[in-house]
Design an enzyme around this catalytic site. Structure first.
Site, mmCIF file in Angstrom:
data_model
loop_
_atom_site.group_PDB
_atom_site.id
_atom_site.type_symbol
_atom_site.label_atom_id
_atom_site.label_comp_id
_atom_site.label_asym_id
_atom_site.label_seq_id
_atom_site.Cartn_x
_atom_site.Cartn_y
_atom_site.Cartn_z
ATOM 1 N N SER A 1 0.838 -1.198 0.000
ATOM 2 C CA SER A 1 0.000 0.000 0.000
ATOM 3 C C SER A 1 0.868 1.241 0.000
ATOM 4 O O SER A 1 2.023 1.216 0.424
ATOM 5 C CB SER A 1 -0.899 0.017 1.242
ATOM 6 O OG SER A 1 -0.123 0.290 2.403
ATOM 7 N N ASP A 2 0.291 2.341 -0.492
ATOM 8 C CA ASP A 2 0.900 3.631 -0.218
ATOM 9 C C ASP A 2 0.763 3.882 1.283
ATOM 10 O O ASP A 2 0.046 3.173 1.987
ATOM 11 C CB ASP A 2 0.216 4.727 -1.044
ATOM 12 C CG ASP A 2 1.108 5.940 -1.247
ATOM 13 O OD1 ASP A 2 2.066 6.123 -0.459
ATOM 14 O OD2 ASP A 2 0.852 6.711 -2.176
ATOM 15 N N TRP A 3 1.414 4.909 1.783
ATOM 16 C CA TRP A 3 1.606 5.084 3.225
ATOM 17 C C TRP A 3 0.337 5.628 3.888
ATOM 18 O O TRP A 3 0.288 6.725 4.406
ATOM 19 C CB TRP A 3 2.808 5.985 3.456
ATOM 20 C CG TRP A 3 4.105 5.256 3.671
ATOM 21 C CD1 TRP A 3 4.989 5.473 4.675
ATOM 22 C CD2 TRP A 3 4.681 4.202 2.892
ATOM 23 N NE1 TRP A 3 6.058 4.617 4.570
ATOM 24 C CE2 TRP A 3 5.899 3.829 3.485
ATOM 25 C CE3 TRP A 3 4.266 3.512 1.744
ATOM 26 C CZ2 TRP A 3 6.720 2.816 2.987
ATOM 27 C CZ3 TRP A 3 5.083 2.505 1.229
ATOM 28 C CH2 TRP A 3 6.279 2.168 1.841
#
Length: 588
Positions: free
Chosen positions: A271-273
């Site tokens: 995932s992105d953060w």
């Protein structure tokens, strides 16, 4: 009967010993998965962020094996010989800052931005830059670089366009594939991002991008498809946004049906953060790893399994993918990194490569290359405060940035000293003023942003025209993660910039002297209204830490500005079709 009991006890003890001695290898991943507890599996799927977890000691009293200054890392499971692996930002260079046990300052090479690389149309060059970035990642003890950024330039106002390549999906895919091949030739991984349709920063974590299937396949996914099939990245980063309803991070059709079943991707999706979301849906969709990681995500996944909202089978699929990734990494192989990549050689590469993507937009009457020029009148704040790259997670901690004045002086040009003094005093004042108003001076990650252009009197300009052989005006723009750009004073020139350019051309042309404009920008700016004024316009982009030297190499004719535009420069923002539904007032 007694013999049976003793035999059973011996079998039990033997099995326990084997389980305790089981260590991850390339050929025993299925056995490792079968031997893991549910808690260990779930921890492997959640990133490790010390601050969000509240301390490293909570997981098996693990030693601090990764540097907290990098972007993220995976969890260590000592019982099974599963090491932590490190992830670092870096579309334009490795983002590695400090070591907790060292007083040394750590830097990485600031390479030219993605927009410039795409304008080179040179996959061989980009692969060479990828090799250098991958080498720095390897020698700084990191396993994956979170790059390249390859979202489509849907609008010239996207704040993060500097990280991305183009509005053209095929060019995007080919350049990205070359970058990935270069990085991964070092035995480290690349992570193309953000999958998919993450083409604006405003409300990026919640915006629902409504896209037809044809546009999705032919424009927004095509670059990723080319990169996956031609370069086989170890990882891919899912984006923050929604896509036709669901978040991309929990979109089974996107992450499994398209990415894996159709394209054959065999790496991990991280995932992105983002922090806690619908963890069960993310894992089920094929989002194998959740970054940056917090205890709430671990607890939520465990709860989802216990309440039958997530199957152990889904978790096992992601765990197996994670282990297949881990056994490829330098940390698993026990690579002894040097902490000392060849930054001098890479700086030379950055300097030479920048010219490949610079675009000579105008060159009337042989204005360039410069001839019979000894003294330069250097105008524009950005001449002295040069932008090597954009802001946000793609901002490289560079050892230095060569500005235009330094580049000219290095080439033995004289610059008018009174202008230098004037601009530096103005810049110092504006920086001090901006420190009192962080909202105007700071980017998403705290970097300095644009400083308003300094007005210059006509009398000063006339004086400079008599003193110097040529005028160079650098027009700069800065943008990056977390904010989209605005039309006024960003895409368009400000009134001060327009007046400065007009006055320069009037004064210097009256003495039959040339005016050169250098565009030090990360994205597209308006040129139609003023392009007739100067004698030459060099689109230098944000060319990396050697930027001033690279630009002067081009101005002198030592290097050929061989770039071709990879994106449209509209006459006005509203001529661009996306402007009908793109946020036009920046981040709100």
């Amino acid at each position: 009967m007694r013999n049976l009991i003793v035999g059973a006890l011996l079998f039990s003890c033997t099995g326990h010993v084997n389980a305790q001695s089981l260590t991850l290898r390339v050929d025993n991943i299925d056995q490792i998965v079968d031997s893991m507890t549910l808690e260990e599996k779930v921890n492997l799927l959640v990133g490790r962020n010390d601050y969000l977890f509240g301390g490293y000691e909570k997981l098996d009293k693990a030693p601090r094996v990764m540097d907290s200054s990098i972007s993220g890392f995976t969890q260590v499971i000592p019982r099974l010989g599963i090491p932590a692996t490190g992830l670092a930002d870096g579309p334009a260079g490795a983002v590695v800052v400090t070591r907790p046990d060292s007083k040394k300052n750590y830097y990485a090479t600031g390479f030219p931005i993605g927009s410039l690389l795409a304008c080179s149309w040179n996959t061989g060059l980009v692969e060479t830059i990828g090799q250098a970035i991958g080498n720095e990642i390897l020698e700084y003890g990191v396993d994956v670089v979170l790059a390249p950024g390859m979202n489509i330039h849907r609008s010239p106002l996207c704040g993060r366009n500097y990280e991305y390549f183009s509005e053209d999906p095929v060019l995007t895919g080919k350049i990205a594939a070359a970058y990935i091949r270069g990085v991964q030739s070092n035995g480290v991984g690349a992570c193309p991002k953000h999958f998919a349709v993450n083409s604006q920063e405003t409300n990026r974590t919640e915006v629902n991008e409504i896209v037809s299937q044809r546009a999705l396949r032919e424009i927004y996914l095509k670059g990723f498809e080319i990169a996956v099939k031609e370069s086989h990245p170890w990882t891919i980063m899912s984006s923050y946004n929604r896509l036709n309803g669901p978040y991309t991070q929990e979109n089974y059709e996107l992450l499994t049906t398209v990415l894996r079943d159709e394209w054959g991707f065999d790496g991990i999706v991280m995932s992105d953060w983002i922090r806690l979301r619908n963890t069960a849906a993310q894992i089920h969709a094929g989002n194998d790893h959740l970054q940056p990681g917090e205890q709430k995500q671990v607890d939520d996944l465990l709860d989802k399994v216990k309440t039958n909202q997530l199957s152990v089978a889904d978790i096992d699929i992601c765990v197996k993918r994670m282990l297949n990734y881990i056994v490829k990494t330098p940390h698993f192989r026990g690579y002894k990194y040097s902490d000392n990549p060849d930054l001098k050689a890479h700086a030379l590469l950055a300097r030479q490569s920048a010219a490949e993507g610079m675009v000579l937009l105008k060159n009337d009457n042989g204005a360039l290359p410069l001839r019979n020029v000894k003294k330069v009148a250097l105008f524009g704040c950005t001449s002295y405060n040069f932008w090597a790259g954009g802001t946000g997670s793609g901002n490289v901690v560079k050892p230095y940035v060569v500005n235009m004045q330094q580049g000219l002086n290095n080439a033995e040009f004289e610059t008018t000293g009174n202008l230098e003094e004037l601009y530096n005093k103005y810049l110092d004042y504006q920086r001090a003023k901006n420190r009192c108003d962080r909202g105007k001076s700071q980017g998403y990650y705290g970097e300095e942003k644009d400083i308003l252009e300094m007005p210059v009197s006509k009398d000063c300009i006339v004086y400079q025209a008599k003193e110097a052989d040529v005028a160079i005006l650098t027009i700069g723009r800065q943008a990056g993660e977390g904010n989209d750009r605005t039309i006024e004073n960003d895409f368009n020139l400000s009134e001060v910039e327009q007046n400065l350019l007009s006055d320069l051309c009037n004064a210097f042309h009256a003495l039959d002297k040339k005016v050169i404009v250098v565009l030090n920008v990360g994205g597209v700016v308006e040129t139609a209204s003023w392009k007739s004024l100067p004698d030459a316009i060099l689109l230098a982009w944000q060319p990396g830490q050697e930027g001033g030297n690279s630009v002067v190499d081009v101005l002198l004719g030592k290097e050929n500005p061989s770039g071709k535009l990879a994106m449209t420069f509209p006459i006005t923002v509203m001529d661009h079709p996306s402007s009908r539904n793109f946020p036009l007032n920046g981040y709100k």
